[in-house]
Design a protein around this motif. Sequence first.
Motif, PDB file in Angstrom:
ATOM      1  N   ILE A  19       0.937  -1.290   0.045  1.00  0.00           N
ATOM      2  CA  ILE A  19      -0.099  -0.044   0.020  1.00  0.00           C
ATOM      3  C   ILE A  19       0.787   1.237  -0.091  1.00  0.00           C
ATOM      4  N   LEU A  20       2.303   1.446  -0.039  1.00  0.00           N
ATOM      5  CA  LEU A  20       3.040   2.236   0.332  1.00  0.00           C
ATOM      6  C   LEU A  20       3.673   2.607  -1.246  1.00  0.00           C
ATOM      7  N   ALA A  21       4.103   3.851  -1.326  1.00  0.00           N
ATOM      8  CA  ALA A  21       5.033   4.301  -2.334  1.00  0.00           C
ATOM      9  C   ALA A  21       6.534   3.605  -2.132  1.00  0.00           C
ATOM     10  N   GLY A  23       9.945   2.688  -1.658  1.00  0.00           N
ATOM     11  CA  GLY A  23      10.951   3.294  -0.548  1.00  0.00           C
ATOM     12  C   GLY A  23      10.678   3.491   0.935  1.00  0.00           C
ATOM     13  N   GLU A  24       8.932   3.498   0.885  1.00  0.00           N
ATOM     14  CA  GLU A  24       8.618   3.883   2.308  1.00  0.00           C
ATOM     15  C   GLU A  24       8.367   2.540   3.064  1.00  0.00           C
ATOM     16  N   GLN A  25       8.396   2.632   4.379  1.00  0.00           N
ATOM     17  CA  GLN A  25       8.052   1.757   5.120  1.00  0.00           C
ATOM     18  C   GLN A  25       7.276   1.875   6.490  1.00  0.00           C
ATOM     19  N   LEU A  26       6.497   0.878   6.848  1.00  0.00           N
ATOM     20  CA  LEU A  26       5.646   1.240   8.038  1.00  0.00           C
ATOM     21  C   LEU A  26       6.249   0.552   9.299  1.00  0.00           C
ATOM     22  N   PRO A  27       6.114   0.989  10.301  1.00  0.00           N
ATOM     23  CA  PRO A  27       6.932   0.670  11.650  1.00  0.00           C
ATOM     24  C   PRO A  27       5.856  -0.370  12.218  1.00  0.00           C
ATOM     25  N   GLY A  40      -0.513  -0.441   9.399  1.00  0.00           N
ATOM     26  CA  GLY A  40      -0.935  -0.388   7.770  1.00  0.00           C
ATOM     27  C   GLY A  40      -1.613  -1.912   7.880  1.00  0.00           C
ATOM     28  N   THR A  41      -1.637  -2.690   8.645  1.00  0.00           N
ATOM     29  CA  THR A  41      -2.373  -4.034   8.379  1.00  0.00           C
ATOM     30  C   THR A  41      -3.942  -3.874   8.027  1.00  0.00           C
ATOM     31  N   VAL A  42      -4.672  -2.974   8.483  1.00  0.00           N
ATOM     32  CA  VAL A  42      -5.844  -2.798   8.167  1.00  0.00           C
ATOM     33  C   VAL A  42      -6.088  -2.395   6.706  1.00  0.00           C
ATOM     34  N   LEU A  46      -7.696  -4.053   3.454  1.00  0.00           N
ATOM     35  CA  LEU A  46      -8.590  -3.719   2.767  1.00  0.00           C
ATOM     36  C   LEU A  46      -8.451  -3.797   1.370  1.00  0.00           C
ATOM     37  N   ARG A  47      -7.197  -3.381   0.869  1.00  0.00           N
ATOM     38  CA  ARG A  47      -6.713  -3.409  -0.412  1.00  0.00           C
ATOM     39  C   ARG A  47      -6.623  -5.033  -0.904  1.00  0.00           C
TER      40      ARG A  47
END
Length: 108
Positions: A19-21, A23-27, A40-42, A46-47
Amino acid sequence: MSEVSPENTDKLGSINKKILAEGEQLPAVTLKDGSRVQTGTVAAMLRNVALYNAGERGDVEKQLEAAVPTLIKVGLFELFSVDEWIGGSNPGRRFVGECAREYLDRQG
């Protein structure tokens, strides 16, 4: 106060990148009970539900199944019960609900 983190927390980091651009990361974050959950799990779920509804299977199903313990931990199935997820005409939502029911049944 160190509660166990949900299954697949580490794995969800790579799954949720969809779901990210670039190079981006979710913590992963630590909840008040000491457990860690992947952010970012929800949104990724959804995706994946949309992809499932469009006919994708295989990896999408595995990714939805992997998200279930975190979805339970963050209270998604308190907002809408497993039965509510299973009911209705949305096949992806039903799949997530069925995965949650199976997971919860295994937990006893």
